[in-house]
Design an enzyme around this catalytic site. Sequence first.
Site, PDB file in Angstrom:
ATOM      1  N   ASN A 157       0.859  -1.181   0.000  1.00  0.00           N
ATOM      2  CA  ASN A 157       0.000   0.000   0.000  1.00  0.00           C
ATOM      3  C   ASN A 157       0.902   1.241   0.000  1.00  0.00           C
ATOM      4  OD1 ASN A 157      -1.385   2.268   1.137  1.00  0.00           O
ATOM      5  ND2 ASN A 157      -3.034   0.898   1.746  1.00  0.00           N
TER       6      ASN A 157
ATOM      7  N   HIS B 211      -5.470   3.776  -1.818  1.00  0.00           N
ATOM      8  CA  HIS B 211      -6.797   4.121  -1.306  1.00  0.00           C
ATOM      9  C   HIS B 211      -7.130   5.548  -1.735  1.00  0.00           C
ATOM     10  CE1 HIS B 211      -9.518   4.314   2.560  1.00  0.00           C
ATOM     11  NE2 HIS B 211     -10.165   4.653   1.459  1.00  0.00           N
TER      12      HIS B 211
ATOM     13  N   GLU C  19      -8.364   0.663  -3.207  1.00  0.00           N
ATOM     14  CA  GLU C  19      -9.150   0.643  -1.982  1.00  0.00           C
ATOM     15  C   GLU C  19     -10.071   1.846  -1.988  1.00  0.00           C
ATOM     16  OE1 GLU C  19      -6.417  -0.282   1.335  1.00  0.00           O
ATOM     17  OE2 GLU C  19      -7.873   0.909   2.464  1.00  0.00           O
TER      18      GLU C  19
ATOM     19  N   ARG D 250      -9.325   8.205  -1.105  1.00  0.00           N
ATOM     20  CA  ARG D 250     -10.355   8.597  -0.127  1.00  0.00           C
ATOM     21  C   ARG D 250     -11.163   9.763  -0.658  1.00  0.00           C
ATOM     22  NH1 ARG D 250      -8.939   6.705   5.460  1.00  0.00           N
ATOM     23  NH2 ARG D 250     -10.665   8.047   6.059  1.00  0.00           N
TER      24      ARG D 250
ATOM     25  N   THR E 253      -6.744   6.259  10.146  1.00  0.00           N
ATOM     26  CA  THR E 253      -6.644   5.233   9.110  1.00  0.00           C
ATOM     27  C   THR E 253      -7.936   4.429   9.194  1.00  0.00           C
ATOM     28  OG1 THR E 253      -5.379   3.303   8.342  1.00  0.00           O
ATOM     29  CG2 THR E 253      -5.374   3.690  10.705  1.00  0.00           C
ATOM     30  N   THR E 254      -8.143   3.496   8.254  1.00  0.00           N
ATOM     31  CA  THR E 254      -9.371   2.696   8.286  1.00  0.00           C
ATOM     32  C   THR E 254      -9.454   1.996   9.640  1.00  0.00           C
ATOM     33  OG1 THR E 254      -8.839   2.251   5.976  1.00  0.00           O
ATOM     34  CG2 THR E 254     -10.725   1.082   6.905  1.00  0.00           C
TER      35      THR E 254
ATOM     36  N   HIS F  74       1.084   6.050   2.012  1.00  0.00           N
ATOM     37  CA  HIS F  74       1.851   6.955   2.879  1.00  0.00           C
ATOM     38  C   HIS F  74       2.989   7.678   2.169  1.00  0.00           C
ATOM     39  CE1 HIS F  74      -0.745   6.196   6.058  1.00  0.00           C
ATOM     40  NE2 HIS F  74      -0.475   4.907   6.126  1.00  0.00           N
TER      41      HIS F  74
ATOM     42  N   ARG G 202      -6.968  12.819   1.251  1.00  0.00           N
ATOM     43  CA  ARG G 202      -5.888  13.228   2.162  1.00  0.00           C
ATOM     44  C   ARG G 202      -4.525  12.706   1.721  1.00  0.00           C
ATOM     45  NH1 ARG G 202      -7.204   9.800   7.568  1.00  0.00           N
ATOM     46  NH2 ARG G 202      -9.163  10.895   7.355  1.00  0.00           N
TER      47      ARG G 202
ATOM     48  N   GLU H 279     -11.110  -9.264   2.708  1.00  0.00           N
ATOM     49  CA  GLU H 279      -9.816  -8.955   3.320  1.00  0.00           C
ATOM     50  C   GLU H 279     -10.061  -8.932   4.824  1.00  0.00           C
ATOM     51  OE1 GLU H 279      -7.533  -5.568   1.878  1.00  0.00           O
ATOM     52  OE2 GLU H 279      -6.583  -5.365   3.849  1.00  0.00           O
TER      53      GLU H 279
ATOM     54  N   HIS I 291      -3.751  -4.814   7.531  1.00  0.00           N
ATOM     55  CA  HIS I 291      -3.893  -3.671   8.440  1.00  0.00           C
ATOM     56  C   HIS I 291      -3.037  -3.871   9.677  1.00  0.00           C
ATOM     57  CE1 HIS I 291      -5.285   0.017  10.098  1.00  0.00           C
ATOM     58  NE2 HIS I 291      -6.012   0.229   9.024  1.00  0.00           N
ATOM     59  N   GLY I 292      -2.066  -2.982   9.814  1.00  0.00           N
ATOM     60  CA  GLY I 292      -1.220  -2.976  10.998  1.00  0.00           C
ATOM     61  C   GLY I 292      -0.112  -4.016  10.977  1.00  0.00           C
TER      62      GLY I 292
ATOM     63  N   GLY J 222       1.289  -1.551   4.352  1.00  0.00           N
ATOM     64  CA  GLY J 222       1.720  -0.219   3.979  1.00  0.00           C
ATOM     65  C   GLY J 222       2.630   0.429   4.994  1.00  0.00           C
ATOM     66  N   HIS J 223       2.046   0.821   6.121  1.00  0.00           N
ATOM     67  CA  HIS J 223       2.741   1.714   7.038  1.00  0.00           C
ATOM     68  C   HIS J 223       4.089   1.162   7.511  1.00  0.00           C
ATOM     69  CE1 HIS J 223       3.566   3.975  10.736  1.00  0.00           C
ATOM     70  NE2 HIS J 223       3.055   4.974  10.047  1.00  0.00           N
TER      71      HIS J 223
ATOM     72  N   ARG K  74       3.609  18.549   2.442  1.00  0.00           N
ATOM     73  CA  ARG K  74       4.250  19.755   1.925  1.00  0.00           C
ATOM     74  C   ARG K  74       3.452  20.422   0.804  1.00  0.00           C
ATOM     75  NH1 ARG K  74       9.642  21.551   2.838  1.00  0.00           N
ATOM     76  NH2 ARG K  74       9.608  21.613   5.081  1.00  0.00           N
TER      77      ARG K  74
HETATM   78  N1  PXP Z   1      -5.853  -3.011   4.228  1.00  0.00           N
HETATM   79  C1  PXP Z   1      -6.751  -2.008   4.334  1.00  0.00           C
HETATM   80  C2  PXP Z   1      -8.166  -2.293   3.955  1.00  0.00           C
HETATM   81  C3  PXP Z   1      -6.367  -0.730   4.764  1.00  0.00           C
HETATM   82  O1  PXP Z   1      -7.273   0.259   4.880  1.00  0.00           O
HETATM   83  C4  PXP Z   1      -5.007  -0.502   5.069  1.00  0.00           C
HETATM   84  C5  PXP Z   1      -4.557   0.880   5.498  1.00  0.00           C
HETATM   85  O2  PXP Z   1      -4.659   1.750   4.482  1.00  0.00           O
HETATM   86  C6  PXP Z   1      -4.112  -1.582   4.947  1.00  0.00           C
HETATM   87  C7  PXP Z   1      -4.566  -2.826   4.541  1.00  0.00           C
HETATM   88  C8  PXP Z   1      -2.653  -1.422   5.234  1.00  0.00           C
HETATM   89  O3  PXP Z   1      -2.492  -1.150   6.574  1.00  0.00           O
HETATM   90  P1  PXP Z   1      -1.059  -0.695   7.121  1.00  0.00           P
HETATM   91  O4  PXP Z   1      -0.751   0.599   6.468  1.00  0.00           O
HETATM   92  O5  PXP Z   1      -1.266  -0.607   8.585  1.00  0.00           O
HETATM   93  O6  PXP Z   1      -0.102  -1.774   6.726  1.00  0.00           O
END
Ligand code: PXP
Length: 387
Positions: A153, A189, A216, A191, A246-247, A156, A195, A297, A337-338, A359-360, A164
Amino acid sequence: MTVLLRNDSGEKLRTRALAGSCRHLLRLCGQEGSELSVVFTNDPAIQALNGQYRQRDKATNVLSFPQQEGEPDNGLMLGDIVISVDTAAREAREQGQSFHTRLQKLLIHGLVHLLGMDHERSAAEADLMRRREEELYQQLMKEGRLMPHLAINVDHIATLRQARGIDEPDPVLAAGICELAGACGIVAHLREDRRHMQDRDIRLLRQTVKTKLNMEMGAAPEIIAIALDIHPDMVTLVPEKRQELTTEGGLDVAGQHKKISRVIKDMHQENIPVSLFIDPDQNQVQAALEAGADFVEIHTGRYCDAENEDERNREFDLVAEAALFAYNQGLRVNAGHGLNYQTTARIAALDSIEELSIGHAVMARAIITGLTEAVREMAAIIRQAAL
Ligand code: PXP
């Protein structure tokens, strides 16, 4: 080759996949003409058998009853394997394996016994048997399983750019680097509040992503129209709230059946597969199935955010159960996620999961080690966990 497989355990098992594993194993052992009987049962039943045939009045994980002495000829009835799913589930938790993996390992153990190997006669034989089991498991995995892959993802990268309000770093360039480093898909994603990802990003990603673009999105009409226009390889529907960082949670699919199934129908008309981001909850899986989703998912956030090991194990079990339930219902299963460099391996070892969306954690590491290295490291964790 005939495999007679019976499930007396009362638990829902992936019996078709397990029978397939048995046939595969017979082939790997040069027993393609043989017959094999496998019964899945519970602790009380296996305890009774263990007492009756081995004078050991306690539950065990697997029992083998060979029909022939020593190493049998191909083409005959090999014998019976009996597995307790209660003990298998316990061992899976203790050993950090998925339940299905544990059952496959017990099948291998039982089969190797039927083929004449033993671990109680001597340490040398035990070592030989353990090595043969490991070899068979590796071969089975290599040839037969879903290999989960890494989708990155890139939101970020855009978050940093938007901080910026200028034009770098560019998530489109980052996506290409992620692909070169081994990512099998790119997630972005778009949105409603824009953002991070901008319309320009998603359109350029559509043109440049060589692996698979997973868009997404929330179910807002404006975003749906963009998806139908740019035609990503798939979309993942998520709940979207203005105030969230975040979601936060999964979709309430059951509570929004009409709206979600309409979006799915619209996407299907354009041949765009749809995934629904849901909490690890069998009711939501069932609702996703009824709404016509192709994928779910499974939200791994609560597993990743757990504050202690007990909580993490409980949350992991929920993810594993929901993923397996979805897979058994014929849905394709992603998770995310996470997830980070510590929490990913356990999820990647679940053999019902096809793709991990991360992602993060990767972006956070990339700032220190570089994007290529950060993606490579995560891809290696997933590859290793799947072996
Ligand atoms: N899956 C979904 C549906 C999400 O909304 C996100 C965050 O954008 C992720 C996966 C990835 O999460 P993370 O950035 O915490 O890895």
